[in-house]
Design a protein around this motif. Structure first.
Motif, PDB file in Angstrom:
ATOM      1  N   MET A 147       0.853  -1.164   0.000  1.00  0.00           N
ATOM      2  CA  MET A 147       0.000   0.000   0.000  1.00  0.00           C
ATOM      3  C   MET A 147       0.904   1.234   0.000  1.00  0.00           C
ATOM      4  O   MET A 147       1.698   1.434   0.891  1.00  0.00           O
ATOM      5  CB  MET A 147      -0.881  -0.062   1.240  1.00  0.00           C
ATOM      6  CG  MET A 147      -1.655   1.155   1.503  1.00  0.00           C
ATOM      7  SD  MET A 147      -2.823   1.084   2.908  1.00  0.00           S
ATOM      8  CE  MET A 147      -2.273  -0.206   3.945  1.00  0.00           C
ATOM      9  N   ARG A 160      -8.653   6.100   3.505  1.00  0.00           N
ATOM     10  CA  ARG A 160      -8.323   4.669   3.514  1.00  0.00           C
ATOM     11  C   ARG A 160      -8.541   4.056   2.122  1.00  0.00           C
ATOM     12  O   ARG A 160      -7.711   3.292   1.637  1.00  0.00           O
ATOM     13  CB  ARG A 160      -9.198   3.960   4.562  1.00  0.00           C
ATOM     14  CG  ARG A 160      -8.885   2.542   4.771  1.00  0.00           C
ATOM     15  CD  ARG A 160      -7.574   2.402   5.473  1.00  0.00           C
ATOM     16  NE  ARG A 160      -7.092   1.065   5.223  1.00  0.00           N
ATOM     17  CZ  ARG A 160      -5.953   0.604   5.619  1.00  0.00           C
ATOM     18  NH1 ARG A 160      -5.140   1.369   6.298  1.00  0.00           N
ATOM     19  NH2 ARG A 160      -5.584  -0.605   5.342  1.00  0.00           N
ATOM     20  N   ASP A 161      -9.635   4.410   1.486  1.00  0.00           N
ATOM     21  CA  ASP A 161      -9.922   3.914   0.142  1.00  0.00           C
ATOM     22  C   ASP A 161      -8.881   4.397  -0.865  1.00  0.00           C
ATOM     23  O   ASP A 161      -8.509   3.662  -1.780  1.00  0.00           O
ATOM     24  CB  ASP A 161     -11.314   4.342  -0.315  1.00  0.00           C
ATOM     25  CG  ASP A 161     -12.435   3.569   0.365  1.00  0.00           C
ATOM     26  OD1 ASP A 161     -12.148   2.573   1.075  1.00  0.00           O
ATOM     27  OD2 ASP A 161     -13.599   3.970   0.192  1.00  0.00           O
ATOM     28  N   ASP A 165      -5.922   2.261  -0.619  1.00  0.00           N
ATOM     29  CA  ASP A 165      -6.183   0.940  -1.210  1.00  0.00           C
ATOM     30  C   ASP A 165      -6.382   0.996  -2.716  1.00  0.00           C
ATOM     31  O   ASP A 165      -6.592  -0.032  -3.355  1.00  0.00           O
ATOM     32  CB  ASP A 165      -7.417   0.309  -0.562  1.00  0.00           C
ATOM     33  CG  ASP A 165      -7.172  -0.101   0.884  1.00  0.00           C
ATOM     34  OD1 ASP A 165      -5.991  -0.314   1.253  1.00  0.00           O
ATOM     35  OD2 ASP A 165      -8.140  -0.217   1.646  1.00  0.00           O
TER      36      ASP A 165
END
Length: 95
Positions: free
Chosen positions: A1, A52-53, A56
């Motif tokens: 990530m 967070r998305d 990702d």
């Protein structure tokens, strides 16, 4: 990530300090460690999720930054009003 950098950092003003947030990871750290409990509502959750998305790969840095600015504005943490310069560049002048 991999971290996802914002096009322009956001400056937040807390009671005793200022903080520049320049990426989704920094935004998440800030929301976890420094965000006032009283301001952890719907916009905070949306910003946390958007950042967070972005990490990702499901959302863009622009989406994450926009959600983070909204949450910071709602919490009264913006050091000065943050301007979306990219949006202004696309907006035709008013005559």
């Amino acid at each position: 990530m991999d971290d996802v950098r914002f096009a322009e950092p956001i400056t937040l003003k807390f009671q005793s300090s200022e903080r520049k947030v320049a990426s989704s990871w920094e935004a998440i750290e800030c929301m976890r460690q420094q965000w006032p409990d009283r301001a952890r509502g719907r916009s905070w959750r949306a910003a946390y999720r958007a950042c967070r998305d972005a990490l990702d790969g499901w959302r863009t840095a622009r989406d994450a930054r926009k959600a983070f600015v909204r949450a910071a504005r709602n919490a009264g943490l913006l050091a000065c009003e943050t301007v979306d310069h990219a949006r202004l560049a696309r907006t035709p002048p008013i005559l």
